[in-house]
Design a protein around this motif. Structure first.
Motif, PDB file in Angstrom:
ATOM      1  N   GLY A  11       2.000   2.432  -3.145  1.00 20.26           N
ATOM      2  CA  GLY A  11       0.923   2.893  -4.015  1.00 20.26           C
ATOM      3  C   GLY A  11       0.274   1.830  -4.877  1.00 20.26           C
ATOM      4  N   LEU A  12       0.540   0.531  -4.620  1.00 21.63           N
ATOM      5  CA  LEU A  12      -0.086  -0.500  -5.441  1.00 21.63           C
ATOM      6  C   LEU A  12      -1.587  -0.534  -5.191  1.00 21.63           C
ATOM      7  CD1 LEU A  12       2.308  -3.583  -5.229  1.00 21.63           C
ATOM      8  CD2 LEU A  12       2.319  -1.694  -6.830  1.00 21.63           C
ATOM      9  N   ARG A  13      -2.350  -0.732  -6.258  1.00 19.92           N
ATOM     10  CA  ARG A  13      -3.785  -0.929  -6.080  1.00 19.92           C
ATOM     11  C   ARG A  13      -4.028  -2.343  -5.590  1.00 19.92           C
ATOM     12  NH1 ARG A  13      -6.457   2.434 -10.989  1.00 19.92           N
ATOM     13  NH2 ARG A  13      -5.562   4.394 -10.300  1.00 19.92           N
ATOM     14  N   GLN A  61       0.841  -1.207   0.000  1.00 22.39           N
ATOM     15  CA  GLN A  61       0.000   0.000   0.000  1.00 22.39           C
ATOM     16  C   GLN A  61       0.868   1.245   0.000  1.00 22.39           C
ATOM     17  OE1 GLN A  61      -2.357  -0.641   3.489  1.00 22.39           O
ATOM     18  NE2 GLN A  61      -4.032  -1.568   2.355  1.00 22.39           N
ATOM     19  N   THR A  88      -3.410  -5.278  -8.105  1.00 23.92           N
ATOM     20  CA  THR A  88      -1.986  -5.470  -8.377  1.00 23.92           C
ATOM     21  C   THR A  88      -1.297  -6.072  -7.161  1.00 23.92           C
ATOM     22  OG1 THR A  88      -2.188  -3.386  -9.550  1.00 23.92           O
ATOM     23  CG2 THR A  88       0.001  -4.315  -9.369  1.00 23.92           C
TER      24      THR A  88
END
Lengths: 259, 514
Positions: free
Chosen positions: B421-423, B418, B426
């Motif tokens: 910035g991973l969704r 997180q 992903t």
């Protein structure tokens, strides 16, 4: 009140800079336990702030609220002009601007060091793989371990792993870096190599917020020190004031115990 | 040798305990004794079984494999098999279809349900929980019988029972769908694909090197796929080019057939000796230190002696115990190359008409699905019931395994993902699931074994698979021992294959620590 004293102590130049992190009356409860009690502070661009305090004082909770790993329940948090709300777009925007380094590194153990660093550039920034790998190798060069690119995290020493974690956070080209006790899990001889990387980062003008117990680092690098206890900010001031002439009794007690 | 070394040797020799107290010697004696006991037990059981069978006047042998069993199999590759062997093969194919299709479907469904159960969406999570609890708390046999009953409520069979006339038919006699089949020239086309894979791999390596060196994006995996695709397209039209392999294989088959048995025996003996010598040499090399050969322990000596004994036993088997084995090997190899020659011979002259793959729609004859050939793929109602049963039942267990695997991934991994910035999708795909699979794979392998063995429950609803066909043939011919042997060997082969595949992935997914 010491907070107002400290605020006046901040130089004119610093005051003219943009606000990077604004924390305004932030409250956070875990059930009945209040972890943060109206935490209010502003961190300026290119400022290095070290957060000190005994364990359980809420400093990790606060820093984790700033990129939404924890959710604050009252008050406002603004990061580079974007307010942290339930809006997922804001959360994504803030997370892509804020890098974070953890006490336990949290590297992804199943992929190589280089893949750890290129993961976010490739999948979030949609960079072509070649470009991302070039960036990854440059960052490894910057943190001083270019030769470890193709190893797996488990093959590295603790200090090396933490430096990879810093490189991974930098790969998103963040404007702010948060450090949550980055050296607490390291052997004494590895602490220096991580602190050196952090010092270099501070000199390069990165806005940094560091939770740590390394007093030497705080004294040398910090622009300001925030002292927390029981979920509230007790004292704020530049290091020379903080270490030599603290005003609050609780700060004096803390310093007498650790120094 | 220096004096001190001499002295050490003397003292160690004098300190040697009697053999029954020597840990190394005792360990080896125990192992050899166990081996001997097990071997004798097996020989005794085999002889005893043979005596009993002949005392009862039962004739043994595998002749029934070549005799017309006179049975009808519905929903198999051959509804009207000519020989017992062909009937059993049709059963095996259905078992394999159930197993492979079941493993793929159960894995996909299981992952979906497992991830859903962990979802923050309360409704979705509860639906997944109810599904899991319902499926795994009722015996599989009950599920299968229930699904079979449901299939019986489907519309009665006729050639206009949809849902898509001429394409998909769903009735109380089962399901019929179009199918793709290997036509003449398929193997020539496969040769094209194989060459494409080799060339593509070279291209992939080159692209990877360029990418590593220059930082340019060169799509190494994409180029591999592209090269194979190009070869596939070319081969689709030019596959008769490889028809000459027919001659090569038949020449090899003829040559193999001319090998005398004695030559094969000598070759095998030499092979055994070479393997043993090689093993000993490698073993000695591994004991070599920069300062010279390390002192060999008793354990090392025992191992080397055992390697030698192994070669001797192999020689004894080749020359004395089973001399026919060598000619069996020769004949099998010859048959293999003859089959290959047949496959490549097919369609070698048909430049215009034949394509490596063909497709056919469901076909009807005399009130039932036509025998496969150029017709569609038919599954009997029982087959469909077994398929749904094993897939849903196993998926429930796989879901729990996947959930456990995901929960075993440390929370810090999610936080780190997180923080960069991973969704969510992903993060699941790139960080959480790969690590969850590392934990889940061994129990997942167990579920695959269970699923494969559970296909034998098809006998309850009369769907044709190996056990059901074998049971019928065993009843008709009385060759129950032989059928049993075939069952055991087949399921053993399936289970070992699954184990090997799972272990392969287990090694690949292992996290490198040092």
């Amino acid at each position: 009140m010491s907070i107002s004293d400290a605020t006046t102590a901040v130089s004119e130049e610093m005051a003219s800079r943009a606000d990077m992190i604004v924390s305004d009356g932030v409250d956070k409860w875990y059930g009945d336990f209040q972890a943060l009690k109206g935490v209010t502070a502003t961190i300026k661009e290119r400022e290095v702030v070290v957060v000190l305090g005994p364990s359980g004082s809420g400093k990790s909770t606060w820093i984790r609220c700033i990129n939404r790993l924890e959710q604050h329940q009252d008050g406002r948090i603004m990061v580079d002009g974007v307010e942290l709300t339930n809006d997922t777009r804001n959360i994504e925007k803030i997370r892509s601007e804020v890098g974070m380094v953890f006490q336990s590194f949290n590297l992804f153990p199943h992929i190589t060091v280089l893949d750890n660093i290129t993961l976010a550039p490739i999948w979030v920034r949609k960079k072509p793989r070649g470009e991302a790998e070039q960036l990854g190798r440059d960052l490894l060069e910057r943190v001083g371990i270019p030769e470890q690119a193709d190893k797996f995290p488990g093959q590295l020493s603790g200090g090396q792993q933490q430096r990879v974690a810093i490189a991974r956070a930098l790969a998103m080209e963040p404007r702010i870096m948060l450090f949550d006790e980055p050296t607490s899990a390291l052997d004494p001889e590895m602490i220096k190599e991580v602190l050196d990387v952090m010092k270099e980062l501070a000199r390069s003008g990165m806005t940094m917020m560091v939770v740590t117990h390394e007093m030497g680092f705080a004294r040398e690098v910090a622009d300001r020190i925030i002292f927390m206890e029981s979920g509230e900010i007790v004292e704020v001031g530049p290091p020379e004031h903080f270490f030599t002439n603290p005003t609050e009794d609780r700060t004096k007690l803390f310093l007498s115990q650790i120094l | 040798m220096s004096d001190t070394a001499q002295e050490t040797l003397v003292t160690t020799a004098s300190q040697r305990p009697p053999f029954y107290r020597d840990a190394t010697v005792v360990k080896w004696i125990a192992q050899v004794a166990t081996l001997v006991v097990v071997l004798f037990a097996l020989i005794f059981l085999a002889l005893q079984a043979g005596d009993n069978v002949s005392a009862k006047g039962i004739k043994t042998g595998f002749d029934f494999l070549d005799v017309d069993p006179g049975i009808n199999l519905n929903g198999t590759i051959d509804n009207d098999p000519d020989t017992g062997g062909r009937a059993l093969w049709a059963g095996m194919v259905n078992t394999l279809r159930l197993s492979i299709g079941g493993i793929v479907a159960a894995t996909l469904l299981g992952i979906l349900v497992g991830v859903t159960r962990l979802s923050k969406n309360w409704m979705a999570s509860k639906v997944a929980s109810v599904f899991i609890e319902y499926m795994r708390n009722i015996p599989l046999l009950v599920h299968i019988i229930l699904f079979f009953a449901i299939m019986q409520t489907a519309p009665s069979f006729s050639d206009d029972v949809g849902p898509l006339n001429g394409w998909v038919h769903f009735s109380n006699k089962g399901v019929s769908v179009p199918r793709v089949f290997q036509a003449d020239g398929f193997y020539q086309w496969l040769t094209f694909l194989l060459i494409g894979a080799v060339v593509g791999n070279l291209v992939r390596r080159r692209q990877q090197r360029v990418q590593d060196e220059t930082g340019a994006t060169t799509y190494p995996l994409g180029s591999l796929v592209a090269v194979i695709a190009v070869f596939g397209v070319i081969g689709w039209f030019l596959h008769p080019l490889f028809g000459w392999l027919d001659g090569v294989f038949s020449t090899i088959a003829e040559a193999v057939d001319k090998i005398p048995q004695a030559a094969m025996q000598i070759a095998l003996t030499v092979l055994a000796v070479v393997l043993a010598v090689n093993w000993i040499r490698r073993f000695l090399n591994s004991r070599r230190t920069p300062a010279g050969l390390a002192k060999l322990t008793d354990d090392d000596w025992f191992r080397m002696i055992f390697a030698g004994v192994g070669a001797a036993i192999a020689a004894a088997v080749i020359w004395v115990v089973w001399p026919g084995g060598s000619s069996w090997l020769i004949n099998s190899t010859r048959d293999l190359f003859e089959v290959a020659s047949d496959k490549f011979g097919a369609g070698r002259d048909s430049w215009q008409n034949d394509r490596p793959l063909g497709a056919a729609r469901p076909d009807f004859a005399e009130g039932r699905f036509a025998n496969p050939g150029s017709a569609g793929l038919n599954f009997s109602a029982g087959f469909a019931a077994v398929f749904f049963g094993i897939v849903l039942y196993t998926a429930a267990f796989i879901a729990e395994i996947v959930r456990g695997g995901i929960l075993a991934v440390p929370k810090g991994q999610t936080e780190a993902a997180q923080a960069i910035g991973l969704r969510r999708a992903t993060m699941l795909r790139r960080v959480i699931l790969p690590q969850a699979f590392r934990v889940s794979l061994p129990p997942l392998g167990n579920q695959y074994l269970n699923l494969t063995k559970n296909t034998s429950l098809a006998i309850a609803v009369g769907a044709s698979e190996l056990v059901q066909v074998g049971q019928t043939i065993g009843n008709q011919t009385g060759k129950n021992l032989e059928v049993f042997a075939i069952w055991m060997l087949f399921y053993l082969a399936c289970s070992l294959t699954i184990s090997v595949v799972v272990n392969f992935f287990n090694v690949r997914l292992a996290i490198v620590e040092r």
